[in-house]
Design an enzyme around this catalytic site. Sequence first.
Site, short mmCIF file in Angstrom:
data_model
loop_
_atom_site.label_atom_id
_atom_site.label_comp_id
_atom_site.label_asym_id
_atom_site.label_seq_id
_atom_site.Cartn_x
_atom_site.Cartn_y
_atom_site.Cartn_z
N ARG A 71 51.39 -30.44 -25.69
CA ARG A 71 51.48 -31.43 -24.62
C ARG A 71 51.48 -32.86 -25.17
O ARG A 71 52.17 -33.74 -24.64
CB ARG A 71 50.34 -31.24 -23.63
CG ARG A 71 50.47 -29.97 -22.81
CD ARG A 71 49.20 -29.64 -22.04
NE ARG A 71 48.84 -30.72 -21.12
CZ ARG A 71 47.67 -30.80 -20.49
NH1 ARG A 71 46.74 -29.86 -20.70
NH2 ARG A 71 47.42 -31.80 -19.67
N ASP A 114 45.14 -23.84 -20.90
CA ASP A 114 44.38 -24.76 -20.06
C ASP A 114 44.68 -24.56 -18.58
O ASP A 114 45.65 -23.88 -18.22
CB ASP A 114 44.71 -26.21 -20.43
CG ASP A 114 44.18 -26.61 -21.79
OD1 ASP A 114 43.18 -26.01 -22.23
OD2 ASP A 114 44.77 -27.52 -22.40
N ARG A 142 43.75 -19.23 -25.61
CA ARG A 142 43.43 -19.84 -24.33
C ARG A 142 44.62 -20.67 -23.84
O ARG A 142 45.37 -21.23 -24.63
CB ARG A 142 42.22 -20.76 -24.46
CG ARG A 142 41.00 -20.12 -25.05
CD ARG A 142 39.92 -21.18 -25.29
NE ARG A 142 38.77 -20.63 -25.98
CZ ARG A 142 37.71 -21.37 -26.35
NH1 ARG A 142 37.69 -22.67 -26.09
NH2 ARG A 142 36.69 -20.80 -26.97
N TYR A 163 55.77 -21.47 -27.42
CA TYR A 163 55.62 -22.17 -26.15
C TYR A 163 56.94 -22.79 -25.72
O TYR A 163 57.78 -23.14 -26.55
CB TYR A 163 54.58 -23.29 -26.26
CG TYR A 163 53.15 -22.83 -26.30
CD1 TYR A 163 52.40 -22.70 -25.13
CD2 TYR A 163 52.53 -22.52 -27.51
CE1 TYR A 163 51.08 -22.29 -25.16
CE2 TYR A 163 51.21 -22.10 -27.55
CZ TYR A 163 50.49 -21.99 -26.38
OH TYR A 163 49.18 -21.57 -26.41
#
Length: 249
Positions: free
Chosen positions: A199, A53, A51, A112
């Site tokens: 994050r 966000d 997933r 990422y």
Amino acid sequence: MTRRILMTIEYDGGPFVGWQRQDNGPSVQTAIEDAAKAFIHAPVAVVGAGRTDAGVHATGQAAHIDVPEKFTANRVMEALNSHLSSVPITIQGAAEVPRDFHARFTAIGRRYLYRILPRRQPPALDVGRVWHHKQKLNPELMARAAKHLLGHHDFTSFRASQCQAESPLRTLDRLDIETKGEEIHIHTGARSFLHHQVRNITGTLALVGTGKWHPDNMKTALEAVDRSAAGPTAPAHGLYLVGVDYPAI
């Protein structure tokens, strides 16, 4: 008979509530499923590698889809892109994979990128695609702090309170700080990540970059195994899922 197709997907996360199908707004998964239904003429499930966000982007999300045998991988890609032309989603690649392949469970790594623009002036062309950080950041200090997080640790301090993972233990294989023009890029890699882990790490590294934290404070925060011991959560719009790794098929 059906064939299983693995897709590489690029999208702008801004207009979506996230990857996963939800009742509170449009999702990337739903958009691709609707596009598939439009040319297959039957409901189809799109299974993602993970997933993202609301607001998070992707240049290398992966997902699989089962289609009737008459549809080749290239035909699926072309048809999906045709039906997705009104939304910021593109199928970048498609390939047939074995029937037992699973986009999520076969994955052995996820990568990422987080983009930070540390300058006083706001961006004009990259609004919603970088974290505009108005203070200057020292990438060397951030790199020193990042070394404390490499390896296998309890990442409770960098885990969202609503994270549903059974264990906070994760192995961070990569955490590199790169200067790219005016931007600072944070590259991360692991088999899997906790909710908001990247994050939260980025928000904490920014504290080090401004000089508010010493690089060794990162180790202190990690060892506290307490979310309140680490820094703030960086905005979603600076984050990109850039790749999902699989064993050789």
